[in-house]
Structures are given as structure tokens and as C-alpha cells.
Design an enzyme around this catalytic site. Structure first.
Site, PDB file in Angstrom:
ATOM      1  N   LYS A 114      55.087  89.605  99.662  1.00  0.00           N
ATOM      2  CA  LYS A 114      53.897  89.325  98.851  1.00  0.00           C
ATOM      3  C   LYS A 114      52.928  88.370  99.534  1.00  0.00           C
ATOM      4  O   LYS A 114      51.724  88.461  99.330  1.00  0.00           O
ATOM      5  CB  LYS A 114      54.303  88.785  97.477  1.00  0.00           C
ATOM      6  CG  LYS A 114      54.953  89.871  96.620  1.00  0.00           C
ATOM      7  CD  LYS A 114      54.915  89.566  95.160  1.00  0.00           C
ATOM      8  CE  LYS A 114      55.364  90.790  94.384  1.00  0.00           C
ATOM      9  NZ  LYS A 114      55.511  90.568  92.971  1.00  0.00           N
ATOM     10  N   LYS A 198      57.645 100.552  97.637  1.00  0.00           N
ATOM     11  CA  LYS A 198      58.008 100.710  96.225  1.00  0.00           C
ATOM     12  C   LYS A 198      56.763 100.905  95.354  1.00  0.00           C
ATOM     13  O   LYS A 198      55.686 100.416  95.691  1.00  0.00           O
ATOM     14  CB  LYS A 198      58.873  99.542  95.738  1.00  0.00           C
ATOM     15  CG  LYS A 198      58.146  98.278  95.414  1.00  0.00           C
ATOM     16  CD  LYS A 198      59.040  97.332  94.593  1.00  0.00           C
ATOM     17  CE  LYS A 198      58.196  96.153  94.160  1.00  0.00           C
ATOM     18  NZ  LYS A 198      58.712  95.376  93.086  1.00  0.00           N
ATOM     19  N   LYS A 201      52.581  97.584  90.754  1.00  0.00           N
ATOM     20  CA  LYS A 201      51.371  97.388  89.937  1.00  0.00           C
ATOM     21  C   LYS A 201      50.180  97.034  90.794  1.00  0.00           C
ATOM     22  O   LYS A 201      49.047  97.341  90.462  1.00  0.00           O
ATOM     23  CB  LYS A 201      51.580  96.215  88.977  1.00  0.00           C
ATOM     24  CG  LYS A 201      52.697  96.354  88.024  1.00  0.00           C
ATOM     25  CD  LYS A 201      52.786  95.034  87.267  1.00  0.00           C
ATOM     26  CE  LYS A 201      54.067  94.906  86.527  1.00  0.00           C
ATOM     27  NZ  LYS A 201      54.675  93.586  86.716  1.00  0.00           N
TER      28      LYS A 201
HETATM   29  N1  AQP Z   1      59.279 100.445  91.967  1.00  0.00           N
HETATM   30  C1  AQP Z   1      60.212  99.963  91.172  1.00  0.00           C
HETATM   31  N2  AQP Z   1      61.377 100.628  90.990  1.00  0.00           N
HETATM   32  C2  AQP Z   1      62.339 100.151  90.165  1.00  0.00           C
HETATM   33  N3  AQP Z   1      62.219  98.999  89.470  1.00  0.00           N
HETATM   34  C3  AQP Z   1      61.073  98.302  89.617  1.00  0.00           C
HETATM   35  N4  AQP Z   1      60.643  97.148  89.085  1.00  0.00           N
HETATM   36  C4  AQP Z   1      59.404  96.871  89.558  1.00  0.00           C
HETATM   37  N5  AQP Z   1      59.005  97.827  90.407  1.00  0.00           N
HETATM   38  C5  AQP Z   1      60.022  98.734  90.465  1.00  0.00           C
HETATM   39  C6  AQP Z   1      61.421  96.345  88.128  1.00  0.00           C
HETATM   40  O1  AQP Z   1      60.595  96.104  86.998  1.00  0.00           O
HETATM   41  C7  AQP Z   1      60.935  94.825  86.451  1.00  0.00           C
HETATM   42  C8  AQP Z   1      59.677  94.058  86.194  1.00  0.00           C
HETATM   43  O2  AQP Z   1      59.019  93.805  87.408  1.00  0.00           O
HETATM   44  P1  AQP Z   1      57.924  92.694  87.458  1.00  0.00           P
HETATM   45  O3  AQP Z   1      56.742  93.112  86.727  1.00  0.00           O
HETATM   46  O4  AQP Z   1      58.465  91.424  86.966  1.00  0.00           O
HETATM   47  O5  AQP Z   1      57.603  92.443  88.961  1.00  0.00           O
HETATM   48  P2  AQP Z   1      57.620  93.244  90.251  1.00  0.00           P
HETATM   49  O6  AQP Z   1      59.006  93.626  90.622  1.00  0.00           O
HETATM   50  O7  AQP Z   1      56.904  92.397  91.224  1.00  0.00           O
HETATM   51  O8  AQP Z   1      56.795  94.546  89.897  1.00  0.00           O
HETATM   52  P3  AQP Z   1      55.673  95.228  90.741  1.00  0.00           P
HETATM   53  O9  AQP Z   1      55.262  96.465  90.072  1.00  0.00           O
HETATM   54  O10 AQP Z   1      56.066  95.344  92.157  1.00  0.00           O
HETATM   55  O11 AQP Z   1      54.472  94.215  90.591  1.00  0.00           O
HETATM   56  P4  AQP Z   1      53.528  93.649  91.690  1.00  0.00           P
HETATM   57  O12 AQP Z   1      52.825  94.800  92.283  1.00  0.00           O
HETATM   58  O13 AQP Z   1      52.627  92.741  90.880  1.00  0.00           O
HETATM   59  O14 AQP Z   1      54.383  92.926  92.651  1.00  0.00           O
HETATM   60  C9  AQP Z   1      61.867  94.135  87.443  1.00  0.00           C
HETATM   61  O15 AQP Z   1      63.190  94.185  86.943  1.00  0.00           O
HETATM   62  C10 AQP Z   1      61.734  94.962  88.679  1.00  0.00           C
HETATM   63  O16 AQP Z   1      62.954  94.978  89.391  1.00  0.00           O
END
Ligand code: AQP
Length: 333
Positions: A114, A198, A201
Site C-alpha cells: 500500500k 487482488k 476497492k
Molecule cells: N480480493 C479479495 N479476496 C478475498 N478477500 C478479500 N478481502 C478484501 N479483498 C479481498 C477481505 O475483505 C475483508 C475486508 O477488507 P477491508 O475492506 O478491511 O480491506 P482490504 O483487505 O484492504 O480490502 P481492499 O478491497 O483491498 O481495499 P483497498 O483497496 O482499500 O486496500 C478482509 O477480511 C479482507 O481479507
């Protein structure tokens, strides 16, 4: 034995199919087991580790709570609240950051991903994010934490922090050492545009993910445009390593159909992608459209959502303030 479940989702907008299949779907199953005590948190303190627009953040907090409810989490059974409403999270995070080692945090791959190339410009909050996550979990004596595969390393760190605190303060079993609950199959959903990244968001391309608020035609269009290759559908799982996008789409299909990857491969063996993509769109639409409609309905009733969050934070606060008082005593305050 009854399980104490804690998990969180960041209110950073664009909740997607990866969040659903990797985490929220699992939350719903845990909520439905009457023996479990579940807490699902909208982790807004985590969200501000990267810059957020205050108005959008407020809306995203409600939208995340709406997504929990629309996906099937019952607010009368599970606690749904937002993290910033319970100040013990920030206080516990500070205390735990004083027992955590810099060397442990330096190993966290999510920070590296990140923060990107210019680490000097990342916030201190982004760096210490996993310590706040440990505080969230440990404040509630959580025994199990359902997360996607990408959060496994943070959970391991949480276990180390719990054990170190217990040792440092001679408090045997004071913090319960939690177990991760990671689905062993399809636990990491990848981008529709790049099977090695992956689904996320924050990906600038909306075509890379299926948002939980997407409408039917948006879903169909995104699946049509999802990256594949010029071969036919695979005959076996053997050569999927070199076809990450195909593996991902088959994984999404299998996960939504609750069937094995092998069964999905047999279903579409040597067929054209167009036929598979049509079936895949149908199954995604069947799952996501009702959730998307319910999210919109709930968002029209802001008072209801605010009340759920307030009730939830009152309940969470009762549990967390007891634990933070015990922490203060152990530390010597
Ligand atoms: N691609 C994914 N596949 C499976 N699980 C996922 N999670 C996130 N992306 C995937 C799971 O969703 C839960 C909540 O995630 P989060 O919102 O707390 O943060 P994150 O993992 O940082 O999600 P993003 O989408 O990747 O957000 P950004 O882009 O802002 O960094 C967690 O349990 C995560 O494992």
C-alpha cells in the site's frame, strides 16, 4: 464451545465481490450459528490511514453497515458498530504499539504494497495499522477472526502481540490468542483485469471488480470484458497456473455455486468463454442483485442505520471498557 467472533471491513467505498466471498459470506454463516457471539465492525479508524473525504467517509460508514445487513447479518443477533465510536480501540492500540517490535511491523507485506515505492510519504497510521487491528480483536477476547487470505499475516502478528503482552505483564491468558478463520478455497479473489492482483476497492479501474452495488447490466458488461485468453476452457486444473484470470473466474463461479473447482472445470471443459461467461454473469447477478437492491433501500433510511450503529457501539463499548480498564491496571496506570 461457543465462539467469539470479531471481524472488520473498512468503509472505503466500492465494497466488492472479493470482500463478499473472502469475508462477508463467512460472516453471515457465523452469524447464523446460534452458538456464536459475533461482532462485525466498520473499521473507520483503519480507513483514515489513507486520505478520506469526510463527507464520503460518513456515507461509506453507513453503506458498509447496510452491506452487512443486506448480505444477511442480523443486527439483533450480532453487534454491528463503527470503530471510532468506541475510544478503547485507539487507546488499546497505543498501549499495544508499545509492546510491538518495529522488526515485526517491517515484515508486513500489506504496508509494503500500500505504501508503494515512496514509503517516506505513507502515514504512520498505515504502518501501525496491524497493531490497531490487534487491539480491535483482543479487546473483545475474540476466539476466531474470519478474514480473507490477504489478512493472514496481520492475524499472525496479532497472536504475537497478545502473547508478548501476556508475558511482559505476567498475565497468563489475559489476552486470548485468536484463531484465523480463512476459507481454504477461493479465499483470494483477483482483479477481473489482472489475475495476479487482488480485487481491490482502490483499483482505479471499476472494470477490475464487481461492486456489491452494481446493477445487472453493469455486472454482465464487466464479466464480458473480464480478461481471459484465446484458448478454450481448460480440461483440467493442471495448466491453470499459467492462466490466472481463467482460474479466478472459475474460482468465483465455484464459490458462488458452492462446488469444487474440478466440478466447474468438468462443466465447461473445452467450451468457449462466451458460454461460461454467460453462466457466470447469471450466477453473480442472482447473488448480488438482491444485496444491491437491499443496500439501496437501507441507505434511504439513514436514521435506521444510525440507530443500528449507535445500539451496536453501546453494546461494544460495555465489553471494551471493561477490558481496557483491566489493561490500564496491568500496565500500572
Ligand atoms: N480480493 C479479495 N479476496 C478475498 N478477500 C478479500 N478481502 C478484501 N479483498 C479481498 C477481505 O475483505 C475483508 C475486508 O477488507 P477491508 O475492506 O478491511 O480491506 P482490504 O483487505 O484492504 O480490502 P481492499 O478491497 O483491498 O481495499 P483497498 O483497496 O482499500 O486496500 C478482509 O477480511 C479482507 O481479507
Amino acid at each position: 464451545m461457543s465462539k467469539k467472533i470479531f471481524s472488520g471491513v473498512q468503509p472505503t467505498g466500492n465494497l466488492h465481490l472479493g470482500n463478499y466471498l473472502g469475508a462477508i459470506k463467512n460472516f453471515v454463516e457465523l452469524n447464523n450459528n446460534k452458538d456464536n457471539q459475533c461482532i462485525f465492525c466498520v473499521v473507520d479508524l483503519h480507513a483514515i490511514t489513507v486520505k478520506q473525504d469526510p463527507k464520503e467517509l460518513k456515507q461509506n460508514i453507513r453503506e458498509t453497515a447496510a452491506t452487512f445487513i443486506a448480505s444477511g447479518i442480523d443486527p439483533n443477533k450480532s453487534i454491528i458498530f463503527n470503530q471510532s465510536a468506541v475510544s478503547a480501540h485507539a487507546e488499546a492500540a497505543w498501549i499495544l504499539s508499545c509492546v510491538s517490535k518495529i522488526g515485526w511491523l517491517n515484515r508486513m507485506t500489506q504496508f509494503k504494497e500500500k505504501a508503494g515505492k515512496d514509503k517516506e510519504k505513507a502515514s504512520i497510521g498505515l504502518y501501525s495499522y496491524p497493531v490497531l487491528m490487534a487491539a480491535d480483536i483482543l479487546l473483545y477476547d475474540s476466539t476466531h477472526v474470519p478474514v480473507g487470505d490477504d489478512q493472514k499475516q496481520h492475524l499472525e502478528l496479532c497472536r504475537d502481540i497478545a502473547q508478548k503482552f501476556n508475558n511482559d505483564f505476567n498475565a497468563v491468558n489475559f489476552f486470548k490468542v485468536p484463531e484465523p478463520l480463512i476459507q481454504n478455497k477461493f479465499s483470494r479473489i483477483m482483479s477481473l483485469k489482472d489475475g495476479t492482483k487482488k480485487m481491490s476497492k482502490s483499483d482505479p479501474s471499476d472494470l477490475s471488480r464487481i461492486n456489491l452495488t452494481d446493477k445487472k447490466d453493469e455486472i454482465i458488461n464487466k464479466i464480458k470484458k473480464a480478461k481471459t485468453d484465446d484458448q478454450l476452457m481448460p480440461e483440467s486444473a493442471k495448466n491453470l497456473d499459467s492462466r490466472p484470470e481463467v482460474e479466478n473466474l472459475l474460482g468465483i463461479y465455484s464459490s458462488l455455486k458452492n462446488q469444487s473447482l474440478e466440478k466447474s472445470i468438468t462443466e465447461f471443459k473445452r467450451k468457449n468463454f462466451s458460454e461460461f461467461k454467460e453462466k457466470l454473469s447469471d450466477i453473480i447477478v442472482d447473488k448480488i442483485e438482491p444485496i444491491s437492491k437491499e443496500i439501496k433501500k437501507l441507505l434511504d433510511d439513514k436514521n435506521y442505520l444510525d440507530k443500528i450503529l449507535l445500539d451496536g457501539s453501546n453494546k461494544a463499548s460495555k465489553i471494551a471498557s471493561k477490558k481496557i480498564n483491566e489493561i490500564r491496571q496491568l500496565v500500572g496506570f
